[in-house]
Structure formats: structure tokens, C-alpha cells
Design a protein around this motif. Structure first.
Motif, PDB file in Angstrom:
ATOM      1  N   PHE A  15     -15.361  30.502  15.077  1.00 42.21           N
ATOM      2  CA  PHE A  15     -15.116  31.245  16.310  1.00 42.21           C
ATOM      3  C   PHE A  15     -13.652  31.627  16.497  1.00 42.21           C
ATOM      4  CE2 PHE A  15     -19.062  29.028  17.212  1.00 42.21           C
ATOM      5  CZ  PHE A  15     -19.800  29.985  17.884  1.00 42.21           C
ATOM      6  N   THR A  16     -12.780  31.191  15.584  1.00 43.45           N
ATOM      7  CA  THR A  16     -11.335  31.433  15.719  1.00 43.45           C
ATOM      8  C   THR A  16     -11.021  32.905  15.910  1.00 43.45           C
ATOM      9  OG1 THR A  16     -10.969  29.551  14.238  1.00 43.45           O
ATOM     10  CG2 THR A  16      -9.095  30.990  14.670  1.00 43.45           C
ATOM     11  N   GLU A  17     -11.675  33.766  15.137  1.00 44.14           N
ATOM     12  CA  GLU A  17     -11.411  35.209  15.194  1.00 44.14           C
ATOM     13  C   GLU A  17     -11.878  35.837  16.507  1.00 44.14           C
ATOM     14  OE1 GLU A  17      -9.789  36.729  12.712  1.00 44.14           O
ATOM     15  OE2 GLU A  17      -9.672  34.852  11.596  1.00 44.14           O
ATOM     16  N   LEU A  18     -12.750  35.131  17.231  1.00 40.94           N
ATOM     17  CA  LEU A  18     -13.331  35.701  18.463  1.00 40.94           C
ATOM     18  C   LEU A  18     -12.660  35.187  19.736  1.00 40.94           C
ATOM     19  CD1 LEU A  18     -17.140  35.383  17.593  1.00 40.94           C
ATOM     20  CD2 LEU A  18     -15.708  37.417  17.386  1.00 40.94           C
ATOM     21  N   HIS A  19     -11.703  34.282  19.592  1.00 44.57           N
ATOM     22  CA  HIS A  19     -11.163  33.594  20.762  1.00 44.57           C
ATOM     23  C   HIS A  19     -10.601  34.561  21.813  1.00 44.57           C
ATOM     24  CE1 HIS A  19      -9.577  30.261  23.061  1.00 44.57           C
ATOM     25  NE2 HIS A  19      -8.400  30.883  23.119  1.00 44.57           N
ATOM     26  N   LYS A  20      -9.853  35.574  21.384  1.00 41.06           N
ATOM     27  CA  LYS A  20      -9.239  36.514  22.334  1.00 41.06           C
ATOM     28  C   LYS A  20     -10.270  37.376  23.059  1.00 41.06           C
ATOM     29  CE  LYS A  20      -4.911  36.953  19.731  1.00 41.06           C
ATOM     30  NZ  LYS A  20      -4.029  37.899  18.981  1.00 41.06           N
ATOM     31  N   TYR A  21     -11.414  37.575  22.428  1.00 44.47           N
ATOM     32  CA  TYR A  21     -12.421  38.488  22.987  1.00 44.47           C
ATOM     33  C   TYR A  21     -13.711  37.751  23.343  1.00 44.47           C
ATOM     34  CZ  TYR A  21      -9.258  41.304  20.135  1.00 44.47           C
ATOM     35  OH  TYR A  21      -8.141  41.851  19.560  1.00 44.47           O
ATOM     36  N   ARG A  22     -13.585  36.454  23.645  1.00 42.88           N
ATOM     37  CA  ARG A  22     -14.790  35.631  23.788  1.00 42.88           C
ATOM     38  C   ARG A  22     -15.677  36.063  24.954  1.00 42.88           C
ATOM     39  NH1 ARG A  22     -12.663  29.724  25.866  1.00 42.88           N
ATOM     40  NH2 ARG A  22     -11.156  30.445  27.398  1.00 42.88           N
ATOM     41  N   TYR A  23     -15.090  36.552  26.057  1.00 45.30           N
ATOM     42  CA  TYR A  23     -15.925  36.962  27.205  1.00 45.30           C
ATOM     43  C   TYR A  23     -16.686  38.247  26.897  1.00 45.30           C
ATOM     44  CZ  TYR A  23     -13.306  33.420  29.727  1.00 45.30           C
ATOM     45  OH  TYR A  23     -12.757  32.218  30.111  1.00 45.30           O
ATOM     46  N   ILE A  24     -16.011  39.175  26.215  1.00 45.70           N
ATOM     47  CA  ILE A  24     -16.682  40.426  25.802  1.00 45.70           C
ATOM     48  C   ILE A  24     -17.779  40.089  24.797  1.00 45.70           C
ATOM     49  CG2 ILE A  24     -16.382  42.621  24.598  1.00 45.70           C
ATOM     50  CD1 ILE A  24     -13.491  42.652  25.658  1.00 45.70           C
ATOM     51  N   CYS A  25     -17.452  39.207  23.852  1.00 44.83           N
ATOM     52  CA  CYS A  25     -18.432  38.804  22.833  1.00 44.83           C
ATOM     53  C   CYS A  25     -19.625  38.108  23.478  1.00 44.83           C
ATOM     54  CB  CYS A  25     -17.790  37.875  21.807  1.00 44.83           C
ATOM     55  SG  CYS A  25     -16.619  38.701  20.715  1.00 44.83           S
ATOM     56  N   ILE A  27     -20.889  38.602  26.493  1.00 48.51           N
ATOM     57  CA  ILE A  27     -21.738  39.618  27.142  1.00 48.51           C
ATOM     58  C   ILE A  27     -22.558  40.381  26.101  1.00 48.51           C
ATOM     59  CG2 ILE A  27     -21.719  41.763  28.483  1.00 48.51           C
ATOM     60  CD1 ILE A  27     -19.156  40.636  29.880  1.00 48.51           C
ATOM     61  N   ILE A  28     -21.882  40.787  25.012  1.00 51.15           N
ATOM     62  CA  ILE A  28     -22.570  41.542  23.948  1.00 51.15           C
ATOM     63  C   ILE A  28     -23.667  40.697  23.305  1.00 51.15           C
ATOM     64  CG2 ILE A  28     -22.312  42.617  21.676  1.00 51.15           C
ATOM     65  CD1 ILE A  28     -19.463  43.429  22.562  1.00 51.15           C
ATOM     66  N   MET A  29     -23.330  39.456  22.951  1.00 50.54           N
ATOM     67  CA  MET A  29     -24.293  38.589  22.270  1.00 50.54           C
ATOM     68  C   MET A  29     -25.444  38.197  23.186  1.00 50.54           C
ATOM     69  SD  MET A  29     -23.063  38.652  19.316  1.00 50.54           S
ATOM     70  CE  MET A  29     -24.173  37.565  18.459  1.00 50.54           C
ATOM     71  N   PHE A  30     -25.150  38.023  24.476  1.00 49.98           N
ATOM     72  CA  PHE A  30     -26.216  37.694  25.433  1.00 49.98           C
ATOM     73  C   PHE A  30     -27.196  38.863  25.563  1.00 49.98           C
ATOM     74  CE2 PHE A  30     -27.936  37.701  29.781  1.00 49.98           C
ATOM     75  CZ  PHE A  30     -28.595  36.479  29.765  1.00 49.98           C
ATOM     76  N   LYS A  31     -26.662  40.074  25.638  1.00 45.03           N
ATOM     77  CA  LYS A  31     -27.520  41.266  25.721  1.00 45.03           C
ATOM     78  C   LYS A  31     -28.356  41.425  24.453  1.00 45.03           C
ATOM     79  CE  LYS A  31     -24.775  44.026  28.988  1.00 45.03           C
ATOM     80  NZ  LYS A  31     -23.965  45.266  29.171  1.00 45.03           N
ATOM     81  N   LEU A  32     -27.741  41.189  23.304  1.00 50.09           N
ATOM     82  CA  LEU A  32     -28.476  41.283  22.036  1.00 50.09           C
ATOM     83  C   LEU A  32     -29.591  40.250  21.965  1.00 50.09           C
ATOM     84  CD1 LEU A  32     -25.528  41.875  19.547  1.00 50.09           C
ATOM     85  CD2 LEU A  32     -27.374  43.478  20.041  1.00 50.09           C
ATOM     86  N   TYR A  33     -29.306  39.036  22.455  1.00 54.15           N
ATOM     87  CA  TYR A  33     -30.342  37.981  22.462  1.00 54.15           C
ATOM     88  C   TYR A  33     -31.523  38.378  23.346  1.00 54.15           C
ATOM     89  CZ  TYR A  33     -32.484  33.382  23.111  1.00 54.15           C
ATOM     90  OH  TYR A  33     -33.374  32.329  23.168  1.00 54.15           O
ATOM     91  N   VAL A  34     -31.204  38.946  24.503  1.00 62.12           N
ATOM     92  CA  VAL A  34     -32.266  39.410  25.411  1.00 62.12           C
ATOM     93  C   VAL A  34     -33.090  40.514  24.746  1.00 62.12           C
ATOM     94  CG1 VAL A  34     -32.744  40.594  27.602  1.00 62.12           C
ATOM     95  CG2 VAL A  34     -31.043  38.755  27.521  1.00 62.12           C
ATOM     96  N   ILE A  81     -22.940  29.200  24.440  1.00 58.21           N
ATOM     97  CA  ILE A  81     -22.180  28.115  25.087  1.00 58.21           C
ATOM     98  C   ILE A  81     -20.821  27.943  24.409  1.00 58.21           C
ATOM     99  CG2 ILE A  81     -22.105  25.611  25.469  1.00 58.21           C
ATOM    100  CD1 ILE A  81     -25.195  25.752  25.747  1.00 58.21           C
ATOM    101  N   ASP A  82     -20.817  28.003  23.072  1.00 55.57           N
ATOM    102  CA  ASP A  82     -19.574  27.837  22.308  1.00 55.57           C
ATOM    103  C   ASP A  82     -18.566  28.949  22.601  1.00 55.57           C
ATOM    104  OD1 ASP A  82     -20.233  25.466  21.073  1.00 55.57           O
ATOM    105  OD2 ASP A  82     -21.131  26.428  19.326  1.00 55.57           O
ATOM    106  N   LEU A  83     -19.070  30.172  22.817  1.00 57.59           N
ATOM    107  CA  LEU A  83     -18.172  31.297  23.109  1.00 57.59           C
ATOM    108  C   LEU A  83     -17.382  31.075  24.391  1.00 57.59           C
ATOM    109  CD1 LEU A  83     -20.392  34.365  22.139  1.00 57.59           C
ATOM    110  CD2 LEU A  83     -18.194  33.755  21.114  1.00 57.59           C
ATOM    111  N   LEU A  84     -17.957  30.340  25.332  1.00 56.08           N
ATOM    112  CA  LEU A  84     -17.284  30.093  26.609  1.00 56.08           C
ATOM    113  C   LEU A  84     -16.564  28.744  26.649  1.00 56.08           C
ATOM    114  CD1 LEU A  84     -19.970  31.412  29.149  1.00 56.08           C
ATOM    115  CD2 LEU A  84     -17.984  32.616  28.207  1.00 56.08           C
ATOM    116  N   SER A  85     -16.680  27.970  25.564  1.00 50.19           N
ATOM    117  CA  SER A  85     -16.074  26.635  25.532  1.00 50.19           C
ATOM    118  C   SER A  85     -14.700  26.661  24.878  1.00 50.19           C
ATOM    119  CB  SER A  85     -16.976  25.664  24.758  1.00 50.19           C
ATOM    120  OG  SER A  85     -18.259  25.615  25.334  1.00 50.19           O
TER     121      SER A  85
END
Length: 306
Positions: A15-25, A27-34, A81-85
Motif C-alpha cells: 500500500f506504500t504507493e497508495l498512501h498519498k491517494y488513499r481516500y481517492i483509492c 472511493i474508487i475501490m469501494f465503487k468497483l466492489y459494489v 479497511i487497510d486503505l483507511l488505516s
């Protein structure tokens, strides 16, 4: 005691590469899961409620899509959960469980694709014997074996991993997969040999069987009339597209991850996201668009919702 506690927890560093954009990620990943859940559930429900879809081919498709739902649900909730932790950690037993479910679904998918290829082979090459061969009891046995066989074989692998000592506490990915092999203190020969046994016994055997059945279908179709060739193309093409797509991602996961090739973190992350996003969305889309009867019911449902 402290050593035991430290061994229990693993850190996911993917997740290191996603840390700066974790909130955007998130939202995107949650929508994709839905979307994944909605797309797959819609087609499974359509197959369930329409009697003309209660045929072996569509039942196997429904099983394949249920696999996609279980596959995604095994990964997405923990990943979100990890994206927000602040720290992305997982206990070793839960990591083994996630890996077990992940590979059970993967092996099950190959077996289901093999079952679908056999169904198409009997339908096209032995049409008069089809009702006798592909009975409800036969389909039920195939479905049960497609889930139970991988689960039993991988449970043994899980026990072997559980009994091995862990010396490294970091995993390179964003969820638990083959990378747990790299954190063992001693590379177990038993795990390596048994892993190859599962690879040959389930995945390689399934691929050879699928290639054989589709080769037979191709030969029979080529010798037959235009109607048979058209039927073969309409029903076999979606299965082949799904097989090729899934085989590419399985090859990456099984070979590249297990061999621990030194890929850039960003490239590894992109490939991992392809596995967990592209494939579960691809299945319902390809079957919804390419399978004529499913497509008709989808269009009818869409017109009713307008």
C-alpha cells in the motif's frame, strides 16, 4: 512470549504507493466492489428465476459468478479497511485463511471452466446423448467436486504453512497470496512439492482437458454444417475469452509472485489490481453480452426499469 506475539502479525507493504491517494483509492475501490457484487449477483439471480436458463451451461456460469463474488469478498473488505488505516497489518492465521480462500476460488474456477468445456463438447459433438450424460445429478456432483476438491487439497497446504516458523514480518502485496512462501524461516521441501502437485493435479490437468475438448469441438464444427459452427462460436467464445483472461492472471500470480521476481512496486501493484478488479468484472460482462439468452433477459429487465 514477545517473540510469539511478533510472529503473529504481518505488515502489508504493497500500500506504500497508495498512501498519498488513499481516500481517492478507497472511493474508487469501494465503487468497483459494489459494481462487482451488483453485476455478478444480477446474472446469478436471472439464471435462478428464469426456467429456460436452468440448463447445465447456465448453472456452471452461475457457479463461476458466485466464485467471483466469494473471491472479491475475500479481498475487498480487508483492503478497504487497510486503505483507511495508518498501518496495514494482518495476523498470520488470518493471512493463511485469506490465502486459502483465494487459491481455493482460483482452482475452483479452473475446474468449473473444465466442466463448462465438457458440457459444450457433449452438446456439440454428442447432441443425442446430451440429456443422458448431463443429468441434474451429474451437474450437482461436478459442482460439489469443483469446490470441495480444491478446498481439501489446499487445506493440507494450509496446515503445512501453519506448522512452519515465520522469520520475516512483511508481505510485498496488498493481500495474502503466494508471497507468504517468502517469509518462512526455512523453505519447506514438502510445501514446494505439494504446491507443484496441486498445480499439476488441478490447474494443469484442467487446462489440458479444456484444450482437448475445444480442439475436438473445433474439428467437429469444421466438418459440420454452418448451423453447428455458428452454435459452437456463440457458446464457446465467451468461455474461451474468460479462460484466456483468467489464465494470464493466474500465471502472473503463481509463477512471478512465487519466483519472487524483482518487479517495481508500482508495476506489481498495477498487476495485483488487475487481478482483483478486471477479472471479477470481466466475467459477468462477457457472459451478459455474449450469451444470447442471458443478454435477452438483461435487456428485458433494463426496459422494465426504465
Amino acid at each position: 512470549m514477545d517473540d510469539t506475539i511478533n510472529v503473529t502479525y504481518l505488515t502489508l507493504i504493497g500500500f506504500t504507493e497508495l498512501h498519498k491517494y488513499r481516500y481517492i483509492c478507497f472511493i474508487i475501490m469501494f465503487k468497483l466492489y459494489v459494481l462487482i457484487i451488483c453485476f455478478n449477483v444480477t446474472i446469478v439471480v436471472l439464471i435462478g428465476i428464469h426456467k429456460n436458463l436452468h440448463e447445465p451451461m447456465y448453472i456452471f456460469i452461475a457457479a463461476l459468478l458466485i466464485n467471483s463474488i466469494l473471491y472479491s469478498t475475500n479481498i475487498y473488505p480487508k483492503m478497504l479497511i487497510d486503505l483507511l488505516s495508518a498501518k496495514q497489518i494482518i495476523t498470520y492465521p488470518l493471512c493463511l485463511l485469506q490465502s486459502f480462500i483465494y487459491y481455493t476460488m482460483m482452482c475452483s474456477e479452473f475446474l468449473l471452466l473444465a466442466a463448462m468445456s465438457y458440457d459444450r463438447y457433449v452438446s456439440i459433438c454428442k447432441p443425442l446423448q446430451y440429456p443422458t450424460i448431463m443429468r441434474k445429478s451429474t451437474v450437482s456432483v461436478i459442482l460439489v467436486l469443483s469446490w470441495i476438491l480444491p478446498a481439501c487439497e489446499l487445506a493440507v497446504l494450509g496446515v503445512l504453512y501453519a506448522n512452519n516458523r515465520v522469520c520475516s514480518y512483511t508481505l510485498t502485496g496488498i493481500f495474502c497470496n503466494n508471497s507468504i512462501y517468502s517469509i518462512q524461516c526455512v523453505r519447506s521441501v514438502a510445501i514446494s512439492v505439494y504446491g507443484v502437485f496441486i498445480l499439476v493435479n488441478i490447474i494443469l490437468f484442467s487446462l489440458i482437458f479444456i484444450l482437448y475438448t475445444y480442439t475436438r469441438i473445433l474439428i467437429i464444427s469444421y466438418r459440420s454444417c454452418k448451423t453447428v459452427r455458428k452454435k459452437a462460436a456463440q457458446t464457446c467464445l465467451p468461455h474461451l475469452l474468460v479462460l484466456i483472461n483468467f489464465s494470464c492472471f493466474a500465471t502472473y500470480d503463481i509463477i512471478i509472485v512465487r519466483l519472487e521476481l524483482d518487479l517495481a512496486k508500482l508495476l506489481r501493484l498495477i498487476m495485483t489490481l488487475q487481478i482483483i478488479v478486471y477479472h471479477p468484472l470481466f466475467n459477468p460482462i462477457i457472459y451478459g453480452l455474449k450469451m444470447k439468452e442471458i443478454s435477452k433477459h438483461l435487456k428485458r429487465m433494463w426496459n422494465q426499469l426504465k
